[in-house]
Design a protein around this motif. Structure first.
Motif, PDB file in Angstrom:
ATOM      1  N   ASP A 132       0.744  -1.305  -0.086  1.00 52.21           N
ATOM      2  CA  ASP A 132       0.234  -0.081  -0.592  1.00 52.21           C
ATOM      3  C   ASP A 132       0.930   1.596  -0.259  1.00 52.21           C
ATOM      4  N   GLY A 133       1.959   1.150   0.527  1.00 50.83           N
ATOM      5  CA  GLY A 133       2.981   2.243   0.506  1.00 50.83           C
ATOM      6  C   GLY A 133       3.582   2.195  -0.678  1.00 50.83           C
ATOM      7  N   VAL A 134       3.831   1.637  -1.915  1.00 48.42           N
ATOM      8  CA  VAL A 134       4.405   1.347  -3.022  1.00 48.42           C
ATOM      9  C   VAL A 134       4.500   3.391  -3.616  1.00 48.42           C
ATOM     10  N   THR A 135       5.421   3.649  -4.544  1.00 53.78           N
ATOM     11  CA  THR A 135       4.951   5.007  -5.249  1.00 53.78           C
ATOM     12  C   THR A 135       5.050   5.225  -6.282  1.00 53.78           C
ATOM     13  N   GLY A 136       4.637   5.558  -7.377  1.00 57.70           N
ATOM     14  CA  GLY A 136       5.791   5.970  -8.350  1.00 57.70           C
ATOM     15  C   GLY A 136       4.894   5.368 -10.082  1.00 57.70           C
ATOM     16  N   GLU A 137       4.805   5.871 -10.551  1.00 58.44           N
ATOM     17  CA  GLU A 137       4.230   4.809 -11.284  1.00 58.44           C
ATOM     18  C   GLU A 137       4.816   4.052 -12.194  1.00 58.44           C
ATOM     19  N   GLU A 173      11.041   6.085 -10.188  1.00 59.37           N
ATOM     20  CA  GLU A 173      10.278   5.465  -8.371  1.00 59.37           C
ATOM     21  C   GLU A 173       9.909   4.915  -8.256  1.00 59.37           C
ATOM     22  N   ARG A 174       9.014   4.663  -8.737  1.00 58.91           N
ATOM     23  CA  ARG A 174       8.363   2.858  -8.241  1.00 58.91           C
ATOM     24  C   ARG A 174       9.184   1.635  -7.986  1.00 58.91           C
ATOM     25  N   SER A 184      10.924   2.372  -4.488  1.00 58.86           N
ATOM     26  CA  SER A 184       9.710   2.277  -3.340  1.00 58.86           C
ATOM     27  C   SER A 184       9.588   1.204  -3.083  1.00 58.86           C
TER      28      SER A 184
END
Length: 202
Positions: A67-72, A77-78, A81
């Motif tokens: 749930d805390g994963v970010t980025g496209e 970035e992902r 993450s």
């Protein structure tokens, strides 16, 4: 909870504390409060129960940071993450990683358990591809799992080995991300090498 659920929770506890090989059926019974006969009734065998426990522990481990994963999806970035989440939980995950390596190194032993774990690899790869790319699991095909899934799994297994061998020298999320950036940059410079067609998740 019923005996089936109690056994699973007890097996998960034993798996983390003792690993696959050293866990006995009596250990699971003691940890769960169930009886010895209920293992065979609900799961068929101790190995089958421990396999289900292992899968459950891995799923719970993944849920903690998904749930805390970010980025496209597919971005650096992902990628960073996801590794931030893996790294943040590596102390807690260590016993589970050690248990999986224990099975991998057993070679001729525990054939039933090894076969069950091998059969579950597809689900593990599916979860990894989804985390790194953002593509829903139900939209992934076999080629995605055999290519991107195998690739991400290899990265995770490599990190596990690094951390189990020497946590101090294991790669950090930043180093893994920079390593990926450099590898991709070099591949782009050198051009295609006739590899098989890429799946959607690559």
């Amino acid at each position: 909870m019923g005996h089936r659920e109690d056994l699973l929770e007890g097996a998960k506890k034993c798996l983390v504390e003792k690993g696959f090989v050293r866990t006995t059926a009596r250990d699971i019974v003691k940890a769960s409060g169930a009886n010895l006969a209920s293992i065979g009734y609900h799961y068929g065998s101790k190995d089958a129960l421990l396999t289900q426990a292992f899968i459950a522990v891995i799923e719970e481990w993944g849920d903690k940071f998904t749930d805390g994963v970010t980025g496209e999806g597919g971005s650096l970035e992902r990628f960073r993450s996801v590794w931030d989440g893996v790294h943040a939980g590596h102390e807690e995950s260590g016993p589970v990683w050690a248990a999986s390596m224990e099975i991998a190194l057993t070679r001729e032993g525990l054939p039933e358990l090894r076969a069950m774990l091998a059969a579950s690899q597809g689900e593990g790869r599916k979860g990894l591809v989804s985390m790194f790319t953002g593509v829903p699991e139900e939209e992934l095909g076999e080629e995605d799992l055999r290519t991107a899934g195998a690739f991400y799994q290899a990265l995770l297994n490599g990190f596990m080995m690094q951390w189990l061998f020497d946590p101090a020298s294991a790669a950090t999320p930043a180093e893994l991300t920079e390593g990926m950036r450099r590898a991709v940059e070099l591949m782009v410079k050198t051009g295609p090498a006739g590899a098989a067609g890429a799946g959607r998740a690559e």
